[in-house]
Design an enzyme around this catalytic site. Sequence first.
Site, short mmCIF file in Angstrom:
data_model
loop_
_atom_site.label_atom_id
_atom_site.label_comp_id
_atom_site.label_asym_id
_atom_site.label_seq_id
_atom_site.Cartn_x
_atom_site.Cartn_y
_atom_site.Cartn_z
N GLU A 141 -10.15 -23.77 6.63
CA GLU A 141 -9.44 -23.20 5.48
C GLU A 141 -9.59 -24.11 4.26
O GLU A 141 -9.45 -25.33 4.36
CB GLU A 141 -7.96 -23.02 5.86
N HIS A 167 23.29 -5.82 22.21
CA HIS A 167 23.06 -7.05 23.00
C HIS A 167 22.52 -6.65 24.37
O HIS A 167 23.01 -5.70 24.96
CB HIS A 167 24.37 -7.81 23.17
N ALA A 191 -7.74 -18.99 6.82
CA ALA A 191 -6.53 -18.99 7.65
C ALA A 191 -5.52 -17.98 7.12
O ALA A 191 -4.34 -18.28 6.93
CB ALA A 191 -5.92 -20.38 7.69
N GLY A 211 -9.62 5.72 6.83
CA GLY A 211 -9.98 4.54 6.02
C GLY A 211 -10.20 3.28 6.84
O GLY A 211 -10.47 3.33 8.05
N THR A 212 -10.08 2.15 6.14
CA THR A 212 -10.22 0.85 6.79
C THR A 212 -9.18 0.72 7.89
O THR A 212 -9.48 0.28 9.01
CB THR A 212 -9.97 -0.26 5.74
N CYS A 213 -7.95 1.11 7.57
CA CYS A 213 -6.81 0.90 8.47
C CYS A 213 -7.07 1.47 9.87
O CYS A 213 -7.00 0.76 10.86
CB CYS A 213 -5.57 1.53 7.84
N GLY A 233 -10.80 -12.89 2.74
CA GLY A 233 -10.07 -11.93 1.92
C GLY A 233 -10.86 -10.65 1.73
O GLY A 233 -11.95 -10.49 2.27
N ILE A 255 -5.93 -11.78 8.64
CA ILE A 255 -7.01 -11.19 9.44
C ILE A 255 -7.67 -12.25 10.32
O ILE A 255 -7.91 -12.02 11.51
CB ILE A 255 -8.04 -10.48 8.52
N GLY A 304 -16.24 9.45 2.58
CA GLY A 304 -17.66 9.27 2.83
C GLY A 304 -18.02 8.74 4.21
O GLY A 304 -19.16 8.89 4.65
C1 LIG Z 1 -9.06 -6.26 10.33
C2 LIG Z 1 -7.99 -5.69 9.42
C3 LIG Z 1 -6.69 -5.60 9.87
C4 LIG Z 1 -5.71 -5.08 9.06
N1 LIG Z 1 -4.44 -4.99 9.55
C5 LIG Z 1 -3.47 -4.49 8.77
C6 LIG Z 1 -2.15 -4.33 9.28
O1 LIG Z 1 -1.87 -4.67 10.43
N2 LIG Z 1 -1.22 -3.81 8.47
C7 LIG Z 1 -1.49 -3.43 7.19
O2 LIG Z 1 -0.60 -2.96 6.49
N3 LIG Z 1 -2.73 -3.55 6.68
C8 LIG Z 1 -3.72 -4.06 7.44
N4 LIG Z 1 -4.99 -4.15 6.95
C9 LIG Z 1 -5.23 -3.71 5.56
C10 LIG Z 1 -5.31 -2.19 5.48
O3 LIG Z 1 -6.35 -1.74 6.31
C11 LIG Z 1 -5.54 -1.75 4.05
O4 LIG Z 1 -4.55 -2.31 3.22
C12 LIG Z 1 -5.47 -0.24 3.92
O5 LIG Z 1 -6.43 0.37 4.74
C13 LIG Z 1 -5.68 0.18 2.47
O6 LIG Z 1 -5.66 1.55 2.37
P1 LIG Z 1 -6.46 2.31 1.22
O7 LIG Z 1 -6.23 3.76 1.45
O8 LIG Z 1 -6.14 1.74 -0.09
O9 LIG Z 1 -8.00 1.96 1.47
P2 LIG Z 1 -8.94 2.07 2.74
O10 LIG Z 1 -8.17 2.14 4.00
O11 LIG Z 1 -9.95 1.01 2.59
O12 LIG Z 1 -9.63 3.49 2.58
C14 LIG Z 1 -10.52 3.78 1.57
C15 LIG Z 1 -11.47 4.85 2.06
O13 LIG Z 1 -12.18 5.33 0.93
C16 LIG Z 1 -13.51 5.63 1.33
N5 LIG Z 1 -14.32 5.63 0.13
C17 LIG Z 1 -14.60 4.60 -0.70
N6 LIG Z 1 -15.34 5.01 -1.75
C18 LIG Z 1 -15.53 6.32 -1.58
C19 LIG Z 1 -16.21 7.32 -2.33
N7 LIG Z 1 -16.82 7.03 -3.47
N8 LIG Z 1 -16.23 8.58 -1.85
C20 LIG Z 1 -15.61 8.89 -0.67
N9 LIG Z 1 -14.96 8.00 0.07
C21 LIG Z 1 -14.89 6.73 -0.39
C22 LIG Z 1 -13.84 4.53 2.30
O14 LIG Z 1 -14.88 4.95 3.17
C23 LIG Z 1 -12.51 4.35 3.04
O15 LIG Z 1 -12.46 5.12 4.22
C24 LIG Z 1 -6.01 -4.64 7.75
C25 LIG Z 1 -7.33 -4.72 7.28
C26 LIG Z 1 -8.30 -5.24 8.10
C27 LIG Z 1 -9.71 -5.31 7.60
#
Ligand SMILES: Cc1cc2nc3c(=O)[nH]c(=O)nc-3n(C[C@H](O)[C@H](O)[C@H](O)COP(=O)(O)OP(=O)(O)OC[C@H]3O[C@@H](n4cnc5c(N)ncnc54)[C@H](O)[C@@H]3O)c2cc1C
Length: 466
Positions: free
Chosen positions: A204, A445, A182, A40-42, A273, A185, A34
Amino acid sequence: MAQYDVVIIGGGPGGYNAATRAGQLGLKTAIVEGRGKLGGTCLNVGCMPSKALLHASELYEAAVGSEFAKLGIEVKPKLNLPQMMAQKAESVEALTKGVEFIMKKNKVEYIKGWGRIDGPGKVVVKAEDGSETVLETKNIVIATGSEPTPLPGVTIDNKRIVDSTGALSLPEVPKSLIVIGAGVIGLELGSVWKRLGAEVTVVEFLDRILPGTDTEVANAFQKILTKQGFKFKLASKVTGAAATDKQVKLTVEPVAGGEAETLQADYVLVAIGRRPYTQGLGLETVGIETDKRGMIANDHYKTTAPGVWVIGDVTSGPMLAHKAEDEAVACIELIAGKAGHVNYDIIPGVIYTSPEVATVGKTEEDLKAAGVAYKVGKFPFLANSRAKINHETDGFVKVLADAKTDRILGCHAVGPNVGDMIAEICVAMEFGGSSEDVARTCHPHPTRAEAFRQAAMGVEGWTMQA
Ligand SMILES: Cc1cc2nc3c(=O)[nH]c(=O)nc-3n(C[C@H](O)[C@H](O)[C@H](O)COP(=O)(O)OP(=O)(O)OC[C@H]3O[C@@H](n4cnc5c(N)ncnc54)[C@H](O)[C@@H]3O)c2cc1C
């Protein structure tokens, strides 16, 4: 009506890796996202943009502080924040396009829009223009991820009070920044802005940083961050916030009780969180319920509804991209009739600060609580020649092994680049390896990886370089 073997809702590391594996296995697959971009978030607002800023800010700090000068490099650095943000955005764009390419390569249909389940085997996708498409499928994989957890009394306006997404794009370097939480993120993004010049205070609730991380490592890390200039207010509860267009006043109380105080800062980052995201997903149409935190439970990625699967942040386990990725592969392999599996005992966690923190397996606290007899091998980076020559001597590596069998049970490290190097311990653990296996493996090394070998040697008391 389009017919699929698998429709994946969510295009993050869970979703796009599931789609890739499904495509590879010849399943007719669609991925629904969407936000208008895959990753995604990542890729969009998490792992990748934060690492872009961590990398750039680390170099800036090295140039602006005494580090470059100590190496004989004299420069007059000037911060260009818009360019720092632009290079971050460019890298993110390239990565999301890369995921789109991988979808095409694996014959996965990428459908833009918000998906909702509409009864068994049916997903309705609403596009940006309001039009709806109905997809019929044998399997639905929920990979909708997570969102920042709000803090009661502290309204995120993403102007002065920001969540992690806001903190990745501040328009200026704050003079002062308060980070609430703490955890990983908060400490990563706090590091970014501290390196660029902000005074950073971390508030914290608990009496320690990084809950769940090996306590010795967390305490050592806190000392290192304090030396870098971080201020910590532990065992403190934020009970309210008032923002003007110039600053924020926070009300903070000791958790144990006592007088409230007011803290002021230019910006506040709420990083307490993340919580599962299932808004508008139509779970009720297939009878799936979420728990108190909003999480969808799974049994080998199966939900309670036949043909509906769940992976990634929206279900149980650590909220990490590589955990979502591994679940994606296992889930699709199960759908395809193969033997998908994730070993939850060996999911590493890394904090990409400077120095980094890396952990895998059991902590000492876990082992004590479970009554497992274990041995410890430890090695400081101060005694590692590569770290010494690079002036990066903060931290240590700790290997925990079963006292009887010598099998590695955990490894916890704080130090330069430990996030990359922990992978060798993950591989050793995955093979059921012992500390002796690592100790007797020839390591190049001079590398920082030798610190892991030396720590492993320490389990049987024959560390050679300290
Ligand atoms: C600032 C920050 C830094 C991070 N750094 C790290 C890191 O260094 N290493 C690490 O391993 N993890 C890190 N993470 C965590 C990591 O981003 C998440 O664990 C990971 O993205 C989870 O993947 P996912 O596919 O489960 O969900 P997400 O990446 O959240 O993807 C879910 C997707 O689903 C979409 N969506 C939701 N509902 C719907 C719907 N109904 N229809 C269509 N699309 C939808 C959303 O738009 C989103 O794009 C970090 C997170 C943040 C916020």
